[in-house]
Design a protein around this motif. Structure first.
Motif, PDB file in Angstrom:
ATOM      1  N   UNK A 156       0.733  -1.203   0.118  1.00  0.00           N
ATOM      2  CA  UNK A 156       0.021   0.010  -0.129  1.00  0.00           C
ATOM      3  C   UNK A 156       0.911   1.236  -0.039  1.00  0.00           C
ATOM      4  N   UNK A 157       1.955   1.268   1.016  1.00  0.00           N
ATOM      5  CA  UNK A 157       2.742   2.298   0.980  1.00  0.00           C
ATOM      6  C   UNK A 157       3.546   2.669  -0.162  1.00  0.00           C
ATOM      7  N   UNK A 158       3.886   1.601  -0.765  1.00  0.00           N
ATOM      8  CA  UNK A 158       4.932   1.479  -1.985  1.00  0.00           C
ATOM      9  C   UNK A 158       4.183   2.255  -3.137  1.00  0.00           C
ATOM     10  N   UNK A 159       2.847   1.611  -3.239  1.00  0.00           N
ATOM     11  CA  UNK A 159       2.142   2.446  -4.515  1.00  0.00           C
ATOM     12  C   UNK A 159       1.589   4.038  -4.202  1.00  0.00           C
ATOM     13  N   UNK A 160       1.190   4.057  -2.869  1.00  0.00           N
ATOM     14  CA  UNK A 160       1.047   5.707  -2.517  1.00  0.00           C
ATOM     15  C   UNK A 160       2.228   6.422  -2.751  1.00  0.00           C
ATOM     16  N   UNK A 161       3.445   5.990  -2.624  1.00  0.00           N
ATOM     17  CA  UNK A 161       4.696   6.738  -2.622  1.00  0.00           C
ATOM     18  C   UNK A 161       4.903   6.905  -3.864  1.00  0.00           C
ATOM     19  N   UNK A 162       4.788   5.935  -4.827  1.00  0.00           N
ATOM     20  CA  UNK A 162       5.133   5.936  -6.294  1.00  0.00           C
ATOM     21  C   UNK A 162       4.167   6.930  -6.808  1.00  0.00           C
ATOM     22  N   UNK A 197       5.480  10.283  -6.203  1.00  0.00           N
ATOM     23  CA  UNK A 197       6.673  10.830  -7.066  1.00  0.00           C
ATOM     24  C   UNK A 197       6.392  11.235  -8.340  1.00  0.00           C
ATOM     25  N   UNK A 198       5.665  10.358  -9.125  1.00  0.00           N
ATOM     26  CA  UNK A 198       4.825  10.660 -10.319  1.00  0.00           C
ATOM     27  C   UNK A 198       4.133  12.118 -10.419  1.00  0.00           C
ATOM     28  N   UNK A 199       3.289  12.010  -9.421  1.00  0.00           N
ATOM     29  CA  UNK A 199       2.513  13.232  -9.669  1.00  0.00           C
ATOM     30  C   UNK A 199       2.028  14.047  -8.207  1.00  0.00           C
ATOM     31  N   UNK A 200       3.257  14.852  -7.660  1.00  0.00           N
ATOM     32  CA  UNK A 200       3.102  15.425  -6.515  1.00  0.00           C
ATOM     33  C   UNK A 200       1.859  16.419  -6.369  1.00  0.00           C
ATOM     34  N   UNK A 201       1.311  16.467  -5.442  1.00  0.00           N
ATOM     35  CA  UNK A 201       0.206  17.518  -5.216  1.00  0.00           C
ATOM     36  C   UNK A 201      -1.079  16.794  -5.039  1.00  0.00           C
ATOM     37  N   UNK A 239      -3.579  15.833  -6.757  1.00  0.00           N
ATOM     38  CA  UNK A 239      -4.390  14.783  -7.804  1.00  0.00           C
ATOM     39  C   UNK A 239      -3.420  13.647  -7.527  1.00  0.00           C
ATOM     40  N   UNK A 240      -2.206  13.541  -7.232  1.00  0.00           N
ATOM     41  CA  UNK A 240      -1.305  12.345  -6.875  1.00  0.00           C
ATOM     42  C   UNK A 240      -1.721  11.600  -5.745  1.00  0.00           C
ATOM     43  N   UNK A 241      -1.879  12.475  -4.739  1.00  0.00           N
ATOM     44  CA  UNK A 241      -2.531  12.043  -3.351  1.00  0.00           C
ATOM     45  C   UNK A 241      -3.738  11.387  -3.494  1.00  0.00           C
ATOM     46  N   UNK A 242      -4.480  11.722  -4.264  1.00  0.00           N
ATOM     47  CA  UNK A 242      -5.758  11.247  -4.340  1.00  0.00           C
ATOM     48  C   UNK A 242      -5.825   9.784  -5.308  1.00  0.00           C
ATOM     49  N   UNK A 243      -4.984   9.910  -6.606  1.00  0.00           N
ATOM     50  CA  UNK A 243      -4.821   8.751  -7.155  1.00  0.00           C
ATOM     51  C   UNK A 243      -4.053   7.745  -6.454  1.00  0.00           C
ATOM     52  N   UNK A 244      -3.076   8.165  -5.742  1.00  0.00           N
ATOM     53  CA  UNK A 244      -2.165   7.088  -4.843  1.00  0.00           C
ATOM     54  C   UNK A 244      -3.000   6.501  -3.881  1.00  0.00           C
ATOM     55  N   UNK A 245      -3.856   7.269  -3.171  1.00  0.00           N
ATOM     56  CA  UNK A 245      -4.335   6.637  -2.247  1.00  0.00           C
ATOM     57  C   UNK A 245      -5.608   5.839  -2.648  1.00  0.00           C
ATOM     58  N   UNK A 246      -6.398   6.018  -3.530  1.00  0.00           N
ATOM     59  CA  UNK A 246      -7.319   5.025  -4.148  1.00  0.00           C
ATOM     60  C   UNK A 246      -6.804   3.780  -4.681  1.00  0.00           C
ATOM     61  N   UNK A 247      -5.268   3.915  -5.420  1.00  0.00           N
ATOM     62  CA  UNK A 247      -5.004   2.653  -5.849  1.00  0.00           C
ATOM     63  C   UNK A 247      -4.141   1.854  -4.816  1.00  0.00           C
ATOM     64  N   UNK A 248      -3.646   2.640  -3.687  1.00  0.00           N
ATOM     65  CA  UNK A 248      -3.119   1.927  -2.580  1.00  0.00           C
ATOM     66  C   UNK A 248      -4.097   1.114  -2.008  1.00  0.00           C
ATOM     67  N   UNK A 249      -5.359   1.723  -1.525  1.00  0.00           N
ATOM     68  CA  UNK A 249      -6.458   1.108  -0.999  1.00  0.00           C
ATOM     69  C   UNK A 249      -6.835  -0.133  -1.744  1.00  0.00           C
ATOM     70  N   UNK A 250      -6.852  -0.295  -2.947  1.00  0.00           N
ATOM     71  CA  UNK A 250      -7.218  -1.390  -3.732  1.00  0.00           C
ATOM     72  C   UNK A 250      -6.110  -2.439  -3.456  1.00  0.00           C
TER      73      UNK A 250
END
Length: 512
Positions: free
Chosen positions: A453-459, A462-466, A468-479
Motif C-alpha cells: 500500500x505504502x509503495x503504491x502511494x509513494x510511487x 513521486x510521479x504526480x506530486x500534489x 491529484x497524485x495524493x488522491x490517485x495514490x490513495x485510491x490505488x493503494x487502498x485497492x
C-alpha cells in the motif's frame, strides 16, 4: 446431575452472543462512520478557516485557551462515565434518576471549575507570559464551561440508551456545523477570535438543550430526585465514578497537559501547530471511534450477564478490525503529509515532518482496541486510576526536559511516548485482571498489507506530486491493501459480520 449445558450448546451460545454483540457494535459503527467523517471534515474546515482567516498566532492562542478549559472539563466529565455503565441495564425509573443525578453533579462541578478558571485567568496569563488576548479567551471559555459539559453529558445519555441516530445528529452534525458557521463569520466577517470563542460555547449549550428536549419527548425521561432506593443508586453511581473522576485527572494530563506545557515554554504558533497535528492525526482514529460508539453498553451487558467467552472474542474481532481501518487511514496521511498540512497555511507546512510522529502515536493508541473502555465496563476503574497515575508521573518527569531541550519536537515525542505507554500498560492490566487481551497472529496482517500500500502511494506521489497524485495514490493503494487483506484471509466470524452488514445496509449503496 450437572445443570451446565452440553459442550456443543455452550459453544453455540457463545457464538450467538458474539454475533449479537458484534452486530450491535457494528450497527453503531456503520451508522456512525459517515457522521464521524462529516464531523471531522467540519472540524478541519473550522480550523482551516481560523488559520487562514486570522493567522497561525491568533489561532494558536485560541487553541491554547480552549485546551486549557477542555483540560478542566474533561476532568469534570469523569463523572459521566457511569451513564454508559448503568443505563443499559436500568429500568425507566432508574434511568430517570441516574440521568438527573449525573446532570446535576456534572453541572455543579463544571460551574465550580469554570469560576476557578475565570478568577485565575490573570495569574495563568502572567505565569505563561502570554498576551492580554490570551487572558480574554481564557475568561470566555471559563464562563462557557457548563455549556460544554452539558452537551457531552446529554450525548452520553444517548450513548447509554443506544440511540445511534440522535447521538450522531447532535454530536457529529449539528454542533460541528454550527461551530463552522461561527468560525467562518468570526474569521472572515468580524475578524475577532474572541467572537469565535463565545460563539462556539453558545452553540454547544444550545445543541445540548435541543438534544435534552428530544430525550424527554421521545424516550420519556423525566427529572427524578426522590424515591425508594435512589440513595443506594446514587451511592453506587458515585462509588463507580469517583475513581474515574480522580483517574481522569491523570488521563486528562496525559491527553491535554501538553498545552499548558506549550503555553509556558513555547509560543502560540507552537500551540497551533500541535493542535493541528493532533486534529489531523486523529482522522486515523476513525475506526476506533466508530467501534467505541456503542461498545461500552454492549461490553457492560456481556460482563453483567457473565458471558466472558463472548466478551473475549468480541475484543479479538473488534481490535483487529480497528487495526485494519487505522492502518488503511494512516498510510496516506504519512505519505502525503506536506500536502495535508498545506491546507492550513505555509506556517504549518514547515512542520509537516512532525505529522508522522503524530500518526504513529495514534496507531499506538488504537492497536489495542477498546482497552480502556473494557477496564471500565468490567468494573476495574480503580486499577485504571492507578495505571494512569503511574503513567502521568513518568511523563511529568520526561516532558519538561524534552520540551526545554528540543522545543515542539520534544513535545511531540512525549505525546508519542504517552500513548504508547498508556495503551501497553492498560493491555497488561486488563490481561492480569480479566484474562482479556486483544492480539492474535492475524493482527500482523494489516501491517503486512501496509507495505505494498505504502509503495503504491509513494510511487504515485513521486510521479504526480500534489492533490491529484495524493488522491490517485490513495485510491490505488487502498485497492492493493484490500486485495492483500483478502489474500491473507478473514475469519468465519468476520465473514458472517460482513454478510450481515451487507444484508442490512446493502440497499443504501448506489448501484445495488
Amino acid at each position: 446431575m450437572s445443570d451446565d449445558p452440553p459442550e456443543g450448546e455452550a459453544v453455540d451460545e457463545v457464538t450467538r452472543r458474539l454475533d449479537d454483540a458484534l452486530e450491535r457494535v457494528a450497527h453503531g459503527a456503520a451508522v456512525s462512520v459517515p457522521s464521524i467523517l462529516l464531523q471531522r471534515a467540519l472540524t478541519v474546515a473550522f480550523t482551516a478557516a481560523l488559520t487562514n482567516g486570522l493567522g497561525a498566532a491568533p489561532y494558536g492562542l485560541f487553541a491554547l485557551a480552549r485546551r486549557t478549559q477542555r483540560f478542566l472539563s474533561r476532568i469534570v466529565l469523569g463523572f459521566r462515565n457511569g451513564l454508559s455503565r448503568f443505563l443499559p441495564t436500568a429500568d425507566q425509573e432508574e434511568r430517570d434518576a441516574l440521568a438527573t443525578f449525573a446532570a446535576l453533579l456534572l453541572l455543579g462541578v463544571a460551574t465550580v471549575f469554570g469560576a476557578g478558571l475565570f478568577l485565575l485567568a490573570p495569574r495563568i496569563t502572567a505565569f505563561a507570559d502570554q498576551s492580554q488576548r490570551f487572558e480574554t479567551l481564557l475568561r470566555v471559555f471559563a464562563l462557557g464551561m457548563p455549556a460544554s459539559v452539558w452537551l457531552f453529558t446529554v450525548t452520553e445519555v444517548l450513548r447509554g440508551i443506544e440511540e445511534v441516530a440522535p447521538l450522531n445528529l447532535t454530536l457529529r452534525l449539528l454542533y460541528p456545523a454550527a461551530q463552522l458557521a461561527v468560525g467562518a463569520v468570526g474569521a472572515f466577517v468580524v475578524g475577532d477570535i474572541a467572537f469565535v470563542a463565545g460563539g462556539v460555547l453558545a452553540v454547544m449549550g444550545l445543541t445540548g438543550v435541543g438534544a435534552a428536549v428530544w430525550i424527554v419527548r421521545a424516550r420519556g425521561f423525566r427529572p427524578r430526585i426522590r424515591g425508594e432506593g435512589l440513595a443506594a443508586l446514587r451511592r453506587r453511581y458515585l462509588g463507580y465514578t469517583v475513581p474515574l473522576f480522580l483517574g481522569g485527572i491523570a488521563t486528562t494530563t496525559q491527553r491535554l497537559g501538553f498545552y499548558p506545557l506549550i503555553a509556558v515554554f513555547l509560543s502560540g504558533v507552537a500551540g497551533g501547530v500541535f493542535s493541528v497535528g493532533v486534529l489531523v492525526s486523529q482522522l486515523v482514529r476513525l475506526p476506533l471511534m466508530a467501534i467505541n460508539q456503542f461498545i461500552p453498553p454492549v461490553a457492560a451487558a456481556l460482563n453483567e450477564e457473565g458471558h466472558e467467552d463472548a466478551l473475549s472474542r468480541l475484543y479479538h474481532v473488534t481490535s483487529r478490525l480497528v487495526l485494519v481501518g487505522v492502518v488503511a487511514a494512516a498510510v496516506p496521511v504519512v505519505v502525503y503529509r506536506e500536502t495535508v498540512m498545506a491546507a492550513f497555511g505555509p506556517t504549518f507546512t514547515e512542520y509537516a515532518p512532525l505529522l508522522t510522529l503524530f500518526v504513529f502515536a495514534q496507531i499506538a493508541a488504537c492497536a489495542a482496541g477498546s482497552v480502556g473502555i473494557l477496564l471500565r465496563m468490567t468494573d476495574h476503574q480503580q486499577a485504571l486510576l492507578v495505571t494512569n497515575v503511574v503513567i502521568t508521573t513518568v511523563l511529568a518527569a520526561v516532558a519538561v526536559p524534552l520540551t526545554v531541550q528540543y522545543g515542539l519536537a520534544g513535545v511531540v515525542w512525549t505525546y508519542l511516548l504517552m500513548l504508547t505507554l498508556n495503551n501497553g500498560i492498560e493491555v497488561a492490566v486488563l490481561y492480569h485482571l480479566e484474562g482479556l487481551q486483544p492480539f492474535t497472529k492475524r493482527h500482523s496482517y494489516p501491517l503486512i498489507a501496509a507495505v505494498p500500500y505504502a509503495a503504491v502511494a509513494l510511487g504515485a506521489y513521486v510521479l504526480a506530486p500534489g492533490v491529484v497524485g495524493a488522491v490517485v495514490g490513495t485510491l490505488l493503494g487502498l485497492a492493493v491493501f484490500a486485495a492483500t487483506m483478502k489474500l491473507l484471509g478473514f475469519t468465519p466470524v468476520e465473514r458472517r459480520l460482513a454478510s450481515t452488514l451487507v444484508e442490512r445496509y446493502g440497499e443504501l449503496v448506489p448501484g445495488r
